[in-house]
Design a protein around this motif. Structure first.
Motif, PDB file in Angstrom:
ATOM      1  N   GLU A 125       6.981 -13.260   5.136  1.00  0.00           N
ATOM      2  CA  GLU A 125       5.631 -12.822   6.274  1.00  0.00           C
ATOM      3  C   GLU A 125       4.790 -12.099   5.675  1.00  0.00           C
ATOM      4  N   ALA A 126       4.649 -11.346   4.658  1.00  0.00           N
ATOM      5  CA  ALA A 126       3.519 -11.468   3.693  1.00  0.00           C
ATOM      6  C   ALA A 126       2.628 -11.927   3.834  1.00  0.00           C
ATOM      7  N   ARG A 127       3.090 -13.285   2.561  1.00  0.00           N
ATOM      8  CA  ARG A 127       2.129 -14.214   2.617  1.00  0.00           C
ATOM      9  C   ARG A 127       1.826 -15.620   3.742  1.00  0.00           C
ATOM     10  N   GLU A 128       2.242 -14.786   5.011  1.00  0.00           N
ATOM     11  CA  GLU A 128       1.348 -15.134   5.967  1.00  0.00           C
ATOM     12  C   GLU A 128       0.248 -14.617   6.433  1.00  0.00           C
ATOM     13  N   TYR A 129       0.209 -13.561   5.809  1.00  0.00           N
ATOM     14  CA  TYR A 129      -1.324 -13.128   5.491  1.00  0.00           C
ATOM     15  C   TYR A 129      -2.449 -13.237   3.933  1.00  0.00           C
ATOM     16  N   GLU A 130      -0.942 -12.904   3.423  1.00  0.00           N
ATOM     17  CA  GLU A 130      -1.916 -13.082   1.983  1.00  0.00           C
ATOM     18  C   GLU A 130      -1.399 -14.221   1.390  1.00  0.00           C
ATOM     19  N   PRO A 131      -1.855 -15.800   0.822  1.00  0.00           N
ATOM     20  CA  PRO A 131      -1.185 -16.063   0.815  1.00  0.00           C
ATOM     21  C   PRO A 131      -0.464 -16.208  -0.781  1.00  0.00           C
ATOM     22  N   GLU A 132      -1.634 -15.206  -1.428  1.00  0.00           N
ATOM     23  CA  GLU A 132      -1.018 -15.790  -2.439  1.00  0.00           C
ATOM     24  C   GLU A 132      -0.506 -14.234  -3.967  1.00  0.00           C
ATOM     25  N   VAL A 133      -0.424 -13.639  -2.452  1.00  0.00           N
ATOM     26  CA  VAL A 133       0.399 -12.410  -2.833  1.00  0.00           C
ATOM     27  C   VAL A 133       1.258 -12.502  -3.690  1.00  0.00           C
ATOM     28  N   ALA A 134       2.108 -12.160  -4.541  1.00  0.00           N
ATOM     29  CA  ALA A 134       3.227 -11.520  -4.774  1.00  0.00           C
ATOM     30  C   ALA A 134       4.227 -10.604  -4.343  1.00  0.00           C
ATOM     31  N   CYS A 135       5.813 -10.370  -3.870  1.00  0.00           N
ATOM     32  CA  CYS A 135       5.895  -9.102  -3.157  1.00  0.00           C
ATOM     33  C   CYS A 135       7.342  -9.300  -3.575  1.00  0.00           C
ATOM     34  N   VAL A 136       8.330  -7.602  -3.465  1.00  0.00           N
ATOM     35  CA  VAL A 136       9.934  -8.545  -2.818  1.00  0.00           C
ATOM     36  C   VAL A 136       9.586  -8.452  -1.334  1.00  0.00           C
ATOM     37  N   ALA A 137       8.377  -7.161  -0.881  1.00  0.00           N
ATOM     38  CA  ALA A 137       8.726  -6.342   0.321  1.00  0.00           C
ATOM     39  C   ALA A 137       6.931  -6.004   0.763  1.00  0.00           C
ATOM     40  N   ALA A 138       7.033  -6.323   1.791  1.00  0.00           N
ATOM     41  CA  ALA A 138       5.453  -5.130   2.423  1.00  0.00           C
ATOM     42  C   ALA A 138       5.408  -4.819   3.588  1.00  0.00           C
ATOM     43  N   LEU A 139       4.376  -3.723   3.665  1.00  0.00           N
ATOM     44  CA  LEU A 139       4.520  -2.844   4.913  1.00  0.00           C
ATOM     45  C   LEU A 139       2.972  -3.658   5.065  1.00  0.00           C
ATOM     46  N   ARG A 140       3.348  -4.115   6.487  1.00  0.00           N
ATOM     47  CA  ARG A 140       2.241  -4.827   7.303  1.00  0.00           C
ATOM     48  C   ARG A 140       1.158  -2.897   8.261  1.00  0.00           C
ATOM     49  N   VAL A 141       0.043  -2.916   7.656  1.00  0.00           N
ATOM     50  CA  VAL A 141      -0.489  -2.019   8.839  1.00  0.00           C
ATOM     51  C   VAL A 141      -1.609  -2.120   9.373  1.00  0.00           C
ATOM     52  N   GLU A 142      -1.980  -2.417  10.855  1.00  0.00           N
ATOM     53  CA  GLU A 142      -2.093  -3.043  11.475  1.00  0.00           C
ATOM     54  C   GLU A 142      -3.524  -2.387  11.580  1.00  0.00           C
ATOM     55  N   SER A 143      -4.014  -1.483  11.451  1.00  0.00           N
ATOM     56  CA  SER A 143      -5.113   0.050  11.862  1.00  0.00           C
ATOM     57  C   SER A 143      -5.915   0.170  11.112  1.00  0.00           C
ATOM     58  N   THR A 144      -5.640  -0.134   9.696  1.00  0.00           N
ATOM     59  CA  THR A 144      -6.479  -0.321   7.927  1.00  0.00           C
ATOM     60  C   THR A 144      -7.734  -1.821   9.002  1.00  0.00           C
ATOM     61  N   GLY A 145      -9.110  -0.790   8.675  1.00  0.00           N
ATOM     62  CA  GLY A 145     -10.524  -1.560   8.653  1.00  0.00           C
ATOM     63  C   GLY A 145     -11.402  -1.571   7.608  1.00  0.00           C
ATOM     64  N   ILE A 146     -11.827  -1.970   7.147  1.00  0.00           N
ATOM     65  CA  ILE A 146     -13.975  -2.207   7.523  1.00  0.00           C
ATOM     66  C   ILE A 146     -14.782  -2.262   7.652  1.00  0.00           C
ATOM     67  N   ILE A 147     -15.420  -1.083   7.037  1.00  0.00           N
ATOM     68  CA  ILE A 147     -16.948  -0.714   7.743  1.00  0.00           C
ATOM     69  C   ILE A 147     -18.383  -0.674   7.001  1.00  0.00           C
ATOM     70  N   ASP A 148     -19.541  -0.184   8.069  1.00  0.00           N
ATOM     71  CA  ASP A 148     -20.302  -0.150   6.582  1.00  0.00           C
ATOM     72  C   ASP A 148     -20.435   1.244   7.271  1.00  0.00           C
ATOM     73  N   PHE A 149     -19.887   2.916   6.346  1.00  0.00           N
ATOM     74  CA  PHE A 149     -20.730   3.776   6.269  1.00  0.00           C
ATOM     75  C   PHE A 149     -22.142   3.785   6.324  1.00  0.00           C
ATOM     76  N   PRO A 150     -22.642   3.827   5.545  1.00  0.00           N
ATOM     77  CA  PRO A 150     -23.819   4.105   5.115  1.00  0.00           C
ATOM     78  C   PRO A 150     -24.670   3.852   6.501  1.00  0.00           C
ATOM     79  N   GLY A 151     -24.837   2.733   6.881  1.00  0.00           N
ATOM     80  CA  GLY A 151     -24.663   2.200   8.711  1.00  0.00           C
ATOM     81  C   GLY A 151     -24.011   2.639   9.679  1.00  0.00           C
ATOM     82  N   ILE A 152     -22.636   3.301   9.629  1.00  0.00           N
ATOM     83  CA  ILE A 152     -22.344   5.023  10.631  1.00  0.00           C
ATOM     84  C   ILE A 152     -23.678   5.966  10.389  1.00  0.00           C
ATOM     85  N   CYS A 153     -24.251   6.014   8.384  1.00  0.00           N
ATOM     86  CA  CYS A 153     -24.684   7.314   8.466  1.00  0.00           C
ATOM     87  C   CYS A 153     -26.420   6.660   8.759  1.00  0.00           C
TER      88      CYS A 153
END
Length: 395
Positions: free
Chosen positions: A121-149
């Protein structure tokens, strides 16, 4: 409360100004640099944090979970780029699984949408990732904080705030008839209250105002690389390691930015000046202040080996790449190009322990934000509400 002077023009200072203005105060913001968001706000990873790492019930937990929503809403309402893309926290070895499960439990306790997934399931999000398990966190994001300012500055200007760049608070004293007086070198401002949002210099501003802060700022530089354009396809979103609970920072991670670039980092090394973005940025005054502080020596004894490892990783692209390859094995030293660094204003107690939560202290007519590192940018609008409440009480 009448006229309030805010020292510091990063995202927290500007958000506090907006909140106080909305509550009917007259507001003046003093920023010593020639631009807004010049330090921590303008030199961070631009991640909107979900709130899963923090102790349930803490300021960080409550404010980052609420801030995750409020800062995204503010960005969308003001035309600031933002993308809620989610992230993976990956366990790369079996011994990390108990810590990943604890993190999942903490996410649930904090009300953060997250789920445990298997490697396929992790590789469905990130095909190149290596793991034995993962936690998928949906609400994390990317933003322009200087733009907010930038949006905050426009809003504040339209609503009549007094915004002053290239203006340093050089002396602070009680007002003769009450309130507080702030000398800038060219004039003395008289206000009913002072709010200190000076970030890397917050403890110094507190001492300038006559307060003895419970903690001292120790600056840590976080250095970043980015993947070369032809290797950006290795990372689709955000990939984080399982943090070591015995260490104060999250560890190096991979972050796809709004412009499609992929940043890798940060490490954490002691900065040799409060605004030390490079090894050659050295301040004898800042170094002497750190050297005189007992807490810094106790911290060094506690994390000495870790500190050495961080310095070696700072000096070696090969070591840096090896840390990333635990998450994405295809990443190698030749894929990395050094880019910007940031400096974290970390409050440290005399016993050598890092202040784990936001730290806000008050005195008559004064509110001092003494520890507001990550996730403070995510939490800025929520911190502002709390600070405004304290201003109303600090008479």
């Amino acid at each position: 409360m009448g006229h309030v002077v805010i020292v510091g023009g990063g995202i927290v200072g500007l958000a506090v100004a907006r909140e106080l203005l909305a509550r009917g105060s007259q507001v003046t913001v003093l920023e010593k640099e020639t631009r807004w968001a010049a330090h921590q706000t303008g030199n961070n990873s631009n991640v909107v944090h979900a709130g899963l790492y923090y102790k349930p019930g803490s300021f960080k937990a409550k404010m980052s979970v609420a801030g995750n929503q409020s800062i995204v809403e503010y960005a969308r309402a003001n035309g600031v780029p933002v993308e809620v893309c989610g992230k993976l926290v990956v366990a790369t070895a079996d011994e990390e699984l108990p810590r990943l499960r604890v993190l999942a439990e903490r996410a649930e306790a904090n009300g953060v949408p997250a789920k445990m997934i298997d490697p396929a399931e992790a590789r469905e999000y990130e095909p190149e990732v290596a793991c034995v398990a993962a936690l998928r966190v949906e609400s994390t994001g990317i933003i322009d904080f200087p733009g907010i300012c930038g949006a905050l500055v426009r809003e504040l200007t339209e609503k009549g705030a007094d915004l002053r760049l290239s203006t340093m608070a050089k002396a602070i004293r009680p007002g003769r008839g009450g309130g507080v007086e702030i000398a800038t070198g060219t004039e003395v401002l008289r206000a009913d209250a002072l709010v200190n949002c000076a970030g890397l210099h917050s403890d110094r501003v507190a001492r300038l105002a006559g307060l003895t802060p419970s903690a001292q700022i120790v600056p840590f530089r976080g250095e970043y690389y980015e993947l070369k354009p032809e290797r950006r396809h290795l990372v689709r979103g955000l990939i984080y390691p399982v943090p070591d609970p015995t260490l104060p920072f999250l560890g190096v991670h991979l972050t796809r930015m709004l412009d499609g670039s992929v940043h890798a980092g940060p490490n954490a090394v002691l900065a040799l000046r409060r605004e030390g973005y490079r090894w050659r940025d050295v301040s004898p005054r800042d170094l002497a202040e750190t050297a005189r502080f007992s807490g810094a020596w106790r911290l060094a004894r506690k994390y000495g080996r870790t500190g050495v490892d961080e310095v070696l990783r700072s000096l070696s692209r090969k070591r840096f790449a090896a840390s990333l390859a635990r998450l994405v094995p295809a990443v190698g030293p030749d894929d990395l190009v050094r880019c910007n660094a940031g400096v974290r204003a970390q409050a440290l107690l005399p016993d050598g322990s890092l202040v784990d939560d936001f730290l806000i202290e008050t005195a008559p007519g004064q509110v001092h934000v003494l520890n507001a590192p990550s996730p403070a940018a995510t939490s800025a609008l929520e911190i502002a509400k709390y600070v405004a409440d304290r201003v109303a009480e600090a008479k």
